[in-house]
Design a protein around this motif. Sequence first.
Motif, PDB file in Angstrom:
ATOM      1  N   TYR A 170       0.849  -1.195   0.000  1.00  0.00           N
ATOM      2  CA  TYR A 170       0.000   0.000   0.000  1.00  0.00           C
ATOM      3  C   TYR A 170       0.885   1.247   0.000  1.00  0.00           C
ATOM      4  O   TYR A 170       2.027   1.213   0.491  1.00  0.00           O
ATOM      5  N   SER A 171       0.328   2.326  -0.519  1.00  0.00           N
ATOM      6  CA  SER A 171       1.017   3.613  -0.540  1.00  0.00           C
ATOM      7  C   SER A 171       0.075   4.719  -0.105  1.00  0.00           C
ATOM      8  O   SER A 171      -1.155   4.584  -0.174  1.00  0.00           O
ATOM      9  N   ALA A 172       0.657   5.820   0.324  1.00  0.00           N
ATOM     10  CA  ALA A 172      -0.093   7.033   0.627  1.00  0.00           C
ATOM     11  C   ALA A 172       0.833   8.217   0.410  1.00  0.00           C
ATOM     12  O   ALA A 172       2.066   8.065   0.417  1.00  0.00           O
ATOM     13  N   THR A 184       5.238   4.145   1.503  1.00  0.00           N
ATOM     14  CA  THR A 184       4.916   2.865   0.866  1.00  0.00           C
ATOM     15  C   THR A 184       5.380   1.727   1.773  1.00  0.00           C
ATOM     16  O   THR A 184       6.451   1.805   2.386  1.00  0.00           O
ATOM     17  N   LEU A 204       8.140  -0.614   5.950  1.00  0.00           N
ATOM     18  CA  LEU A 204       7.447   0.636   5.666  1.00  0.00           C
ATOM     19  C   LEU A 204       8.479   1.737   5.470  1.00  0.00           C
ATOM     20  O   LEU A 204       9.345   1.940   6.321  1.00  0.00           O
ATOM     21  N   SER A 272      -2.071   4.794   8.831  1.00  0.00           N
ATOM     22  CA  SER A 272      -3.069   4.262   7.904  1.00  0.00           C
ATOM     23  C   SER A 272      -2.484   3.159   7.034  1.00  0.00           C
ATOM     24  O   SER A 272      -3.102   2.100   6.845  1.00  0.00           O
ATOM     25  N   VAL A 273      -1.271   3.368   6.511  1.00  0.00           N
ATOM     26  CA  VAL A 273      -0.640   2.353   5.672  1.00  0.00           C
ATOM     27  C   VAL A 273      -0.301   1.113   6.496  1.00  0.00           C
ATOM     28  O   VAL A 273      -0.527  -0.028   6.063  1.00  0.00           O
ATOM     29  N   LYS A 276      -3.451  -0.902   7.104  1.00  0.00           N
ATOM     30  CA  LYS A 276      -3.885  -1.605   5.896  1.00  0.00           C
ATOM     31  C   LYS A 276      -3.041  -2.857   5.660  1.00  0.00           C
ATOM     32  O   LYS A 276      -3.564  -3.909   5.278  1.00  0.00           O
TER      33      LYS A 276
END
Length: 415
Positions: A170-172, A184, A204, A272-273, A276
């Motif tokens: 996942y990324s943000a 990421t 991360l 958040s990442v 997830k």
Amino acid sequence: MTVNLQAPKPADVLAVPGVRLGIAEAGVRKVGRKDLTVILLDEGSAVSGVFTQNRYCAAPVQVCREHLQHVDVANANTHIRALLINTGNANAGTGAKGMADARATAEALAQLLKVKPQQILPFSTGVIMENLPVDRIVAGLPAAIADAQTQHWAKAAEGIMTTDTVPKAYSAQVVLSGQTVTITGISKGAGMIRPNMATMLGFLATDANIDPALLPALATDLANASFNRITIDGDTSTNDSFIVMATRKAAHAAITSWDSADGKALRIAMMSVAQKLAHAIVRDGEGATKFITIRVEGGKTSEECRLAAYAIAHSPLVKTAFFASDPNLGRILAAVGYAGIHDLDQDLIGLHLDDVCVVKNGGRNPDYQEADGQRVMKQSEITIKVSLGRGNAADTVWTCDLSHDYVSINADYRS
């Protein structure tokens, strides 16, 4: 089988300036499988980690702890410059040879990168009590390095899988003082999951300019709110590791406090990442068909809320009932009762399944209909909410059901 989880689209997994990833087939356990990953970090990056609390921990975990302890922020020659990850072999339960093997792989990568062995963090995941095939790993390193690209996060997510059925990435992005910062992460894990920090690995990265002194506390906080709130089967692995990396490439002013506006915004985005990635592990739980959120409220402390939540999450009777969509919900109350909350008043306990009130004041809600409970239990995503009625604390744990496939997958794991 997964619960509402799909493989990431490579275009959605964003490159992080200062990080390159390379993947190779080393034949660690099986031929023709991507099983060797390197993560290369630019000079000046800050790294911290959280590891398994299993006292019978793997050799690479011990080596990682040693190398991180010797990082000196003021000395660039001690900064972590690369991560080395192999699947297929956990290098756990391997004694002194396992330690020597973990160090040998770190030394081999260090030689190729022209850095010190202490600047390499090794990670292994797979079968326990088998010696690491050092020669195959060393032979595969040049190909992994040659493959290293900034956009290879999705490939790396695939390269660290074991019993996972779907890669997890996942990324943000977040704007800090006018500068766009990228976050990421990738993770792996589907069984032997109860991270007391599962078999899990999580990595991360961000290009945010973070004061390195802040990173250890950040890694702990992120783990505690994500990977330390999931369980599949209650087993704490020998190899669990969660690593946070900050390349500090972004042009904003350095974050020196999590109480600053930039610090708060970045922490929320990274959390958040991380969550997830943790949820993806549960959604890909071995044989899972249900994703279950367990929220315990009204405790005196968050610790006792967590005790009750984990008692529910670890109960084979609860988990199999959810697999069968059988609203035999007294099993949840029994789990709360044996969770270890010694002065618990059962007459204050309440229980909801999603919006369905099942229990009031310790007894069955007169308006509860079993058909309503079964309707909720047939869903693929379910929330259990327990009220203890003794305070204002709360905590949340995420888990899955327990199916026939879990037994089959683990019975056949080494074949």
